[in-house]
Design a protein around this motif. Sequence first.
Motif, PDB file in Angstrom:
ATOM      1  N   GLN A 183       0.832  -1.264  -0.079  1.00 53.06           N
ATOM      2  CA  GLN A 183       0.003  -0.117  -0.078  1.00 53.06           C
ATOM      3  C   GLN A 183       0.925   1.132  -0.103  1.00 53.06           C
ATOM      4  O   GLN A 183       1.754   1.316   0.712  1.00 53.06           O
ATOM      5  CB  GLN A 183      -0.745   0.150   1.190  1.00 53.06           C
ATOM      6  N   VAL A 184       0.576   2.230  -1.088  1.00 52.02           N
ATOM      7  CA  VAL A 184       1.409   3.499  -0.937  1.00 52.02           C
ATOM      8  C   VAL A 184       0.687   4.642  -1.388  1.00 52.02           C
ATOM      9  O   VAL A 184      -0.548   4.583  -1.955  1.00 52.02           O
ATOM     10  CB  VAL A 184       2.355   3.586  -2.356  1.00 52.02           C
ATOM     11  N   PRO A 185       0.716   5.707  -0.708  1.00 49.57           N
ATOM     12  CA  PRO A 185       0.125   6.950  -0.900  1.00 49.57           C
ATOM     13  C   PRO A 185       0.367   7.565  -2.437  1.00 49.57           C
ATOM     14  O   PRO A 185       1.472   7.382  -2.798  1.00 49.57           O
ATOM     15  CB  PRO A 185       0.661   7.819   0.076  1.00 49.57           C
ATOM     16  N   LEU A 186      -0.675   7.938  -3.198  1.00 49.21           N
ATOM     17  CA  LEU A 186      -0.464   8.353  -4.246  1.00 49.21           C
ATOM     18  C   LEU A 186      -1.150   9.829  -4.471  1.00 49.21           C
ATOM     19  O   LEU A 186      -2.532   9.817  -4.186  1.00 49.21           O
ATOM     20  CB  LEU A 186      -0.994   7.646  -5.296  1.00 49.21           C
ATOM     21  N   GLN A 187      -0.552  10.692  -4.866  1.00 46.63           N
ATOM     22  CA  GLN A 187      -0.845  12.042  -5.382  1.00 46.63           C
ATOM     23  C   GLN A 187      -1.086  12.261  -6.567  1.00 46.63           C
ATOM     24  O   GLN A 187      -0.002  12.395  -7.277  1.00 46.63           O
ATOM     25  CB  GLN A 187      -0.546  13.263  -4.231  1.00 46.63           C
ATOM     26  N   VAL A 188      -2.262  12.532  -7.374  1.00 43.86           N
ATOM     27  CA  VAL A 188      -2.283  12.462  -8.710  1.00 43.86           C
ATOM     28  C   VAL A 188      -3.086  14.042  -8.970  1.00 43.86           C
ATOM     29  O   VAL A 188      -3.606  14.775  -8.380  1.00 43.86           O
ATOM     30  CB  VAL A 188      -2.887  11.625  -9.506  1.00 43.86           C
ATOM     31  N   ALA A 189      -3.208  14.286 -10.280  1.00 43.57           N
ATOM     32  CA  ALA A 189      -3.773  15.567 -10.890  1.00 43.57           C
ATOM     33  C   ALA A 189      -4.991  15.272 -11.452  1.00 43.57           C
ATOM     34  O   ALA A 189      -5.421  14.230 -11.951  1.00 43.57           O
ATOM     35  CB  ALA A 189      -2.639  16.153 -12.082  1.00 43.57           C
ATOM     36  N   ALA A 190      -5.912  16.509 -11.258  1.00 42.09           N
ATOM     37  CA  ALA A 190      -7.270  16.351 -11.881  1.00 42.09           C
ATOM     38  C   ALA A 190      -7.543  17.831 -12.428  1.00 42.09           C
ATOM     39  O   ALA A 190      -6.692  18.786 -11.746  1.00 42.09           O
ATOM     40  CB  ALA A 190      -8.295  15.684 -10.969  1.00 42.09           C
ATOM     41  N   VAL A 191      -8.247  17.843 -13.474  1.00 42.39           N
ATOM     42  CA  VAL A 191      -8.772  19.038 -14.074  1.00 42.39           C
ATOM     43  C   VAL A 191     -10.124  19.135 -14.122  1.00 42.39           C
ATOM     44  O   VAL A 191     -10.705  18.115 -14.748  1.00 42.39           O
ATOM     45  CB  VAL A 191      -8.019  19.353 -15.435  1.00 42.39           C
ATOM     46  N   THR A 192     -10.910  20.279 -14.022  1.00 40.29           N
ATOM     47  CA  THR A 192     -12.251  20.587 -14.075  1.00 40.29           C
ATOM     48  C   THR A 192     -12.527  21.747 -14.888  1.00 40.29           C
ATOM     49  O   THR A 192     -11.815  22.675 -14.683  1.00 40.29           O
ATOM     50  CB  THR A 192     -13.138  20.486 -12.750  1.00 40.29           C
ATOM     51  N   GLU A 193     -13.366  21.518 -15.900  1.00 43.58           N
ATOM     52  CA  GLU A 193     -13.696  22.878 -16.736  1.00 43.58           C
ATOM     53  C   GLU A 193     -15.205  23.187 -16.412  1.00 43.58           C
ATOM     54  O   GLU A 193     -16.122  22.161 -16.342  1.00 43.58           O
ATOM     55  CB  GLU A 193     -13.264  22.646 -18.248  1.00 43.58           C
ATOM     56  N   THR A 194     -15.703  24.332 -16.060  1.00 48.01           N
ATOM     57  CA  THR A 194     -16.936  24.715 -15.763  1.00 48.01           C
ATOM     58  C   THR A 194     -17.385  25.611 -16.702  1.00 48.01           C
ATOM     59  O   THR A 194     -16.591  26.255 -17.457  1.00 48.01           O
ATOM     60  CB  THR A 194     -17.052  25.159 -14.426  1.00 48.01           C
TER      61      THR A 194
END
Length: 256
Positions: A63-74
């Motif tokens: 088990q490893v911590p993972l931080q990734v990107a997300a993008v939203t357009e409104t």
Amino acid sequence: FDINANGHMVFGLSEVDKSYRFVRKNTAPHGYTADSHDFKKLASGGSLFLHKLREIVWHKGHQVPLQVAAVTETDRKGTVIFEWRAWDHYTIDELMRFSIVLQSAGPSQRRKSDKMHPNSASLTPDGHHCYSFRQMGVVKVNRNTGDVIWRFGGSTANNQFRFVNDPRGFAHQHDAKLTKPNTVIMFDNHPYAYPKRGPSYSRMVEYTLDPVKMTARKTWEYDAGKNIFSLGNGAVNALPNGNRGIAWGGLGLSPP
């Protein structure tokens, strides 16, 4: 600060007018935490948000911590009309392999969960999205399907293009954007993690990409005589008069 399509300047999620009077503070959708690296008000009246998502994932039996990107357009009413999350388009193994860290970092830093470190998102001239990930490179994303159209530079494992006339390449870039469908400009921080790819000085660089031959040709750069090294931050803009504007960052700004 950045001047947006509505004429306002943005810092974080806050907008101010040309007289620096506060206009509004925008709210990220879905309860996501907005990443302070970039936020844009679009000509449509909508907004483009950067986010970081965190999860505990299984990788090679651990088990490893993972931080990734997300993008939203409104849209102008704040309704989400497009959402992109890295783990919908990359496998966990790819995210682990494609990420790069500073060679000087200690073991605890190398295990840090931030595998992408998003620092800019923008619309492209042909109606898609361009994202800059400090740890991985630059990607162009189909605004209709979310599919990754191409992956460029930064991490060698994440790169699909052959550098024609720039063996140094770029690394840990900021503010990458497309001025034409396949012309990329960026602030190339190029930290000391890459001694085999030339000395550590920062610059603004422009490439023209050929998505058929999968080549990248450097078409312009400015490096201030190779006398400035900026470990983090930095921004570039192509100005209407044909000039370029450069912000040299401020984190560790020093001679190389």
